[in-house]
Write an enzyme that holds these catalytic residues in place. Structure first.
Site, mmCIF file in Angstrom:
data_model
loop_
_atom_site.group_PDB
_atom_site.id
_atom_site.type_symbol
_atom_site.label_atom_id
_atom_site.label_comp_id
_atom_site.label_asym_id
_atom_site.label_seq_id
_atom_site.Cartn_x
_atom_site.Cartn_y
_atom_site.Cartn_z
ATOM 1 N N THR B 140 -46.716 -22.807 -9.955
ATOM 2 C CA THR B 140 -47.438 -23.352 -8.794
ATOM 3 C C THR B 140 -47.897 -22.184 -7.930
ATOM 4 O O THR B 140 -49.007 -21.705 -8.083
ATOM 5 C CB THR B 140 -46.543 -24.319 -7.991
ATOM 6 O OG1 THR B 140 -45.310 -23.679 -7.693
ATOM 7 C CG2 THR B 140 -46.273 -25.579 -8.789
ATOM 8 N N LYS B 162 -40.563 -20.887 -13.915
ATOM 9 C CA LYS B 162 -41.441 -20.775 -12.752
ATOM 10 C C LYS B 162 -40.559 -20.828 -11.515
ATOM 11 O O LYS B 162 -39.455 -21.386 -11.532
ATOM 12 C CB LYS B 162 -42.500 -21.875 -12.713
ATOM 13 C CG LYS B 162 -42.032 -23.301 -12.539
ATOM 14 C CD LYS B 162 -41.754 -23.832 -11.158
ATOM 15 C CE LYS B 162 -42.888 -23.673 -10.194
ATOM 16 N NZ LYS B 162 -42.542 -24.403 -8.913
ATOM 17 N N THR B 173 -39.709 -25.811 -6.330
ATOM 18 C CA THR B 173 -38.822 -24.819 -6.847
ATOM 19 C C THR B 173 -38.901 -24.343 -8.256
ATOM 20 O O THR B 173 -39.923 -23.987 -8.753
ATOM 21 C CB THR B 173 -37.414 -25.275 -6.596
ATOM 22 O OG1 THR B 173 -37.432 -25.867 -5.349
ATOM 23 C CG2 THR B 173 -36.487 -24.146 -6.557
ATOM 24 N N GLU B 251 -41.183 -15.685 -1.532
ATOM 25 C CA GLU B 251 -42.242 -15.755 -0.534
ATOM 26 C C GLU B 251 -42.111 -14.665 0.522
ATOM 27 O O GLU B 251 -41.118 -14.581 1.229
ATOM 28 C CB GLU B 251 -42.228 -17.135 0.112
ATOM 29 C CG GLU B 251 -42.639 -18.204 -0.874
ATOM 30 C CD GLU B 251 -42.219 -19.568 -0.436
ATOM 31 O OE1 GLU B 251 -42.613 -20.513 -1.115
ATOM 32 O OE2 GLU B 251 -41.516 -19.679 0.573
ATOM 33 N N ASN B 373 -45.041 -20.370 5.079
ATOM 34 C CA ASN B 373 -44.387 -21.657 5.254
ATOM 35 C C ASN B 373 -44.836 -22.417 6.497
ATOM 36 O O ASN B 373 -44.597 -23.611 6.614
ATOM 37 C CB ASN B 373 -42.870 -21.476 5.248
ATOM 38 C CG ASN B 373 -42.378 -21.223 3.840
ATOM 39 O OD1 ASN B 373 -42.485 -22.096 2.995
ATOM 40 N ND2 ASN B 373 -41.902 -20.023 3.579
ATOM 41 N N SER B 378 -48.583 -30.144 4.727
ATOM 42 C CA SER B 378 -48.062 -31.183 3.827
ATOM 43 C C SER B 378 -49.107 -32.272 3.620
ATOM 44 O O SER B 378 -50.003 -32.436 4.414
ATOM 45 C CB SER B 378 -46.800 -31.796 4.394
ATOM 46 O OG SER B 378 -47.073 -32.430 5.621
#
Lengths: 378, 378
Positions: B140, B162, B173, B251, B373, B378
């Site tokens: 992703t 991944k 995740t 990240e 983040n 969303s």
């Protein structure tokens, strides 16, 4: 029946501001103190804990800010003892009735000679306790002083505190001192204290880190007799107010987040899940981004040992039902507007299974949190 | 004895890249799968867990990336079942031998018709498993594909995965699939698997958040007989390699942090303390700031339920002893230089009390973590 204070300068703060506070109570007082649960404790905490547990009473205490007196070997305990001794000599009180608190940088030995001189100065000019000034003297990275006062009839509860980072249950880089004119024995006070701490200072988090120096005391000045339930309520109010101010002052915070988990089958379950949500970096960064990201909230809620029923629970952001087994895109848009407009963002998770609830306070995670904590040099 | 794969596009990734992977094993294989412990589980996880536990064997699996199939009600479980059914029909295998995995955004229903069409495409053109390509299809937000291969004599272990850190904003995740040519029964495989997972995928953290979709499988192709200890070692090597790649791809990460707690009295104590240090925002921001802040490391180490002896333990950053009951300012300067020069920063806490040790991997906490983040919507 005055509580007195004195202020001194030991040169521990770079700006040369006052950094030593001595507080003298009118007589030996019943009290309750809670200290950090961290095993890497400051010398001052080790010393005060030992001394306090012998009598469960206190006559005076001294606080230095700017140096945590932690990570300096057993010398730290000796330094705390020297500070207590100096206060006792000056004020002509028992050494065993003097407690010592420190807050600030870890790992630098206290410049004890400067400290003792500052204590001399503080003890030689005592004046009535000024809550705002007391909070300022013990502050480190705080952006504003933290104090509050409640009066219910003749009952008084007041207190001052410091704390902005390393804030997590079992306290943190926080100090808080409460006083009440109510007469309470040490045993009862200790019981009330633990009850109140669980729902206030132990239910806030800035960064999930527990510190080495946290201490929270309540002192009974013993002036009036009062209904215990009323005393508990007043202590709770002042404690919650101070705890919320710490969250508001959380490093880099732009939002206060109130996490309510309700209708759980167990109180511990409600608390554990509320804490998990409140300490999730993903939830905290989402709120910094004003994003009503219910997926992250529920992923946090689901990651404790307690089962949750994802097909039954309801999740609200403000008053907006964003999830009840499925998403509600329109409510999500409203929740986004709500997050943009309000400084305090409320998340309510209704587990729909019992009657227990818990509230936890935290703040968002911003660039400034990273900046403050990456630039700070040890 | 080839493992085969097929690729399809269901339009789940904005760039229109392949997002559906079907893997077909040469026969029904013994296997072990570990699924997320999160109670807010994806429909695919609920389905696969149920199916797998019946037989503990597998013939094929399908993975979609770009949509987690999570937080969409019971429909998510039905969709997973439909996907398995379609794979089984196409490949003429038992439906109960097909597992389903999903990764991506939470809360959006799967576009099931597109998914089924993509499965049709994937199944109609099977080719030998290409680890790199397989990792790319299931990725992703990963910045690079994750795969590795170990050969010890005739023993082979290989796998692909991944994961851009333990969790990405709604990009839930990690998935990891390992294959070995060794013949192992399901029971033994499950035992090895748990052992290896504890020290690899369960000992990494990017942000301390547990996701809704994590799955980690090991499949025994049953070609050769091999010494179990050797198999365990090879599986461990490939697993650790893949786990470390996730941390490296964490990240916003600028540093990999290796936390070693050694000479503890209990293995659980070593692990608990290593994990506490590795998940401390204060430690992670300090390392982002290249600051050898041992006070924060020890404050984290002290904040678990396990006591530590602050007057006895030793703390190293790289090879530099920065604390052994007191600070060492010169070693601290060298530690700072070490942190600036190396991409992997090693923290070693020697508890000086026993023989157990644990290693945990994490990354630093940077502005980019917050940016990624907070900006994600969303």
């Amino acid at each position: 029946m005055n509580v007195l204070m004195g202020v001194g300068k030991a040169g521990l703060k770079s700006e040369g501001k006052p950094d030593v506070l001595v507080v003298l109570l009118p007589q030996i007082c019943n009290a309750s103190f809670l200290f950090t649960s961290n095993h890497f404790k400051a010398g001052s905490v080790i010393y005060s804990q030992q001394v306090f547990e012998k009598s469960r009473t206190v006559r005076a205490f001294v606080v230095n800010s700017g140096n945590a007196n932690c990570g300096v070997g057993k010398e730290g305990i000796m330094h705390a003892e020297q500070m207590a001794k100096r206060v006792a000599q000056h004020l002509d009180i028992e050494e065993g009735q003097v407690l010592v608190f420190s807050t600030g940088i870890i790992g630098k030995p206290l410049p004890i000679d400067n400290l003792l001189k500052a204590i001399d100065d503080a003890c030689s000019l005592l004046e009535p306790l000024d809550l705002k000034r007391a909070s300022e003297v013990i502050s480190t990275t705080d952006r504003f002083p933290k104090y509050d006062f409640v009066k219910m009839g003749s009952l008084e509860v007041y207190g001052f505190a410091k704390g902005a980072g390393m804030i997590h249950p079992n306290m943190s880089t926080m100090l808080a001192f409460l006083f009440t004119n109510a007469q309470i024995d040490s045993y009862t006070l200790s019981y009330l204290h633990r009850q109140v701490a669980e729902r206030t200072f132990n239910s806030i988090s800035v960064d999930g880190c527990t510190s080495t120096n946290d201490s929270f005391g309540i002192i009974s000045l013993g002036v009036i007799k009062e209904d215990l339930e009323k005393v508990r309520e007043a202590i709770y109010e002042v404690s919650l107010s101070l705890a919320k101010k710490m969250v508001e002052d959380g490093e880099g915070a732009t939002k206060i987040i109130k996490v309510v988990v309700k209708n759980a089958s167990l109180e511990l379950k409600a608390k554990t899940i509320a804490e998990k949500i409140a300490t999730s970096n993903l939830v905290k960064t989402a709120i910094f981004g004003r994003d009503p990201n219910w997926g992250r909230i529920l992923a946090s809620a689901g990651s404790t040992a307690f089962p949750i029923d994802q097909f039954r629970l309801k999740l609200y952001i403000g008053n907006h039902l964003v999830y009840d087994g499925k998403a509600h895109p329109k409510a999500n848009e409203k929740a986004k507007a709500y997050m943009e407009e309000n400084r305090e963002v409320e998340i309510v998770l209704d587990l729909m299974e019992g009657k227990e609830s818990w509230t936890y306070y935290t703040c968002d995670l911003s660039y400034d949190y990273v900046r403050i904590n990456a630039e700070y040099s040890s």
